[in-house]
Every structure is written in C-alpha cells, then in structure tokens.
Design an enzyme around this catalytic site. Structure first.
Site, mmCIF file in Angstrom:
data_model
loop_
_atom_site.group_PDB
_atom_site.id
_atom_site.type_symbol
_atom_site.label_atom_id
_atom_site.label_comp_id
_atom_site.label_asym_id
_atom_site.label_seq_id
_atom_site.Cartn_x
_atom_site.Cartn_y
_atom_site.Cartn_z
ATOM 1 N N ASP A 1 6.288 33.087 34.417
ATOM 2 C CA ASP A 1 5.316 32.742 34.651
ATOM 3 C C ASP A 1 4.376 32.559 34.089
ATOM 4 O O ASP A 1 4.376 33.678 33.648
ATOM 5 C CB ASP A 1 4.397 32.495 36.021
ATOM 6 C CG ASP A 1 3.731 31.609 35.930
ATOM 7 O OD1 ASP A 1 3.904 29.760 35.862
ATOM 8 O OD2 ASP A 1 2.579 31.810 36.133
ATOM 9 N N ASP B 1 0.648 31.300 33.303
ATOM 10 C CA ASP B 1 -0.076 31.115 33.081
ATOM 11 C C ASP B 1 -1.263 31.856 35.007
ATOM 12 O O ASP B 1 -0.760 31.632 35.710
ATOM 13 C CB ASP B 1 -1.198 30.140 33.464
ATOM 14 C CG ASP B 1 -1.010 28.931 32.136
ATOM 15 O OD1 ASP B 1 -1.286 29.261 30.744
ATOM 16 O OD2 ASP B 1 -0.294 27.733 31.628
ATOM 17 N N ASP C 1 2.805 34.497 39.757
ATOM 18 C CA ASP C 1 0.959 34.838 40.501
ATOM 19 C C ASP C 1 1.016 33.407 41.930
ATOM 20 O O ASP C 1 -0.089 33.867 42.201
ATOM 21 C CB ASP C 1 0.321 34.455 39.363
ATOM 22 C CG ASP C 1 0.213 33.369 38.784
ATOM 23 O OD1 ASP C 1 -1.732 32.274 39.331
ATOM 24 O OD2 ASP C 1 0.701 32.153 38.561
#
Length: 232
Positions: A15, A17, A174
C-alpha cells in the site's frame, strides 16, 4: 507451531499512503480545504481517520451524501487531486524503515508493486518525487479496478501484473480495509496500523505479522525475514 522452510522468492505488494509514505497529513489538509471551500468547515483529523484506507472516489462519494455537496463526483475528485498534488509535490516523506525494507527487497531481486486507493496521478507524483519508482515495479490504482478495498481487486491486479500467484504474494498495509482486501485475495499480510488503537480490530489480528504500535514499532529486518520464509 507450523514448520517453516526457505522458498522461492515471494512477491511483495505495498500500500502507498500511510504505509510507504507519510502522506495522510497531506490528504487531510487537501480534504479539509476542499470541504471548507464547499461550505463545510471544521473537518478534523478524527473525521479524516475514518477514511484512511478508503479510495479517493469512495471517500468523496460519501462526502457528497454526508455533507450534501452539490458539485459532481468527478469535479470533486479532480479538485481533491489538484489540492493533494500541490502538497505532495512540496514534500512527502518516506518512512525510514519502509525505505530500508524496499531497498533490501530490491537487492534480493524480490518483485514488488504498489496497490493504492489513490488516483494514478497521485501515485505517480509520490513515487517519482520520493525516488521509490526506481525500486518498485508496477503501480495499480483503485481507479483501474471495479472495486476498491476492502475488495481484493487492486491486490489481485497487482499480482497479475507481477506474474505472481496470489498465494505467493505478501501485502504490507496500514488500514483495516487494506488488510481485509489482502486476506480476501488469499495473500499473506504485514499490518502496520496508521491508527495504532485500531490494532485491536479482529481484521488486524488476522494479519500474519502485526506491528501494533504502527510505524514507530515497524522494523525492516524483522519484516524481511518473515517475508522470505513461508509456512511448510
């Protein structure tokens, strides 16, 4: 405990961001300014946290309903992208331990990709601006697949572009939607919660490797060793 053995190289899908780069402050400011411009003041970081891991388009679709915005969804997407890109180009820091992990995987010849809910233009700007594009392989945006996270589409497309079977892929994420998407894709997952209190969520506990304190507790060496070993 299951035995572990050395195996052929896995593929790793990051991922972007909040995982590779600390871009959420830029997304928060872009979103706050957009809403204020459209007559919705007072958007807070706590408000923003609810959308971490959700694609840009899905976030703005929800804002149109929640805040009764009259602009079209396409116009809002373009405006948010413009605001975000201005901030991203001014500076988007890479998390130090993540940079070390990417560099080590690159040296080992591990195929890597990025799978993100951000737009193609935002992904390109960040990867180019940080120099990560020199180390990582293909980048897939949620714009390019039918469904965003928590559906597995963006990770499955990343695996396809890498020429890897999903079961041979490791996702690093995240946010809860991203971890759920990785598990739905039948990929192993390393979870590094950007909102550490959310680490108690059952979705995070299902990840193969969890750093419950988020980026401050993340360690490249431990993650590299875990990625390179698979259950027998």
């Amino acid at each position: 405990m299951a035995n572990v053995t050395e195996a052929a190289l896995p593929a790793v899908v990051f991922d972007l961001d909040g995982t590779l780069v600390d871009s959420e402050p830029n997304y928060f400011e872009a979103g706050r300014a957009l809403l204020e411009e459209h007559g919705v003041p007072g958007f807070t970081w706590a408000d923003h946290e609810r959308y971490i891991g959700v694609s840009t388009r899905e976030t703005l679709a929800d804002w149109r309903r929640r805040y009764a915005l009259t602009a079209s969804l396409d116009a809002l997407v373009e405006e948010l992208d413009d605001r975000y890109l201005t901030l991203a180009r001014a500076g988007t820091p890479v998390f130090e331990q993540m940079a070390l992990l990417v560099e080590r995987l690159h040296r080992a010849g591990v195929p890597m990709a990025v799978a993100s809910g951000s737009s193609n233009s935002a992904i390109t700007a960040v990867l180019t601006g940080t120099g990560l594009d020199d180390l990582l392989g293909p980048a897939v945006s949620a714009e390019e697949v039918p469904r965003g996270k928590p559906a597995p589409d963006v990770f499955l497309e990343a695996a396809r572009r890498l020429g890897a079977a999903p079961v041979d892929c490791v996702v690093i994420e995240d946010a809860e939607p991203g971890v759920a998407a990785a598990l739905a894709a039948r990929m192993r997952c390393v979870a590094v919660p950007s909102v550490p209190p959310a680490a108690d969520d059952p979705v995070f506990s299902a990840a193969g490797l969890l750093f419950p304190e988020g980026q401050p507790s993340f360690r490249a060496a431990e993650t590299y060793d875990w990625i390179m070993r698979v259950p027998a």
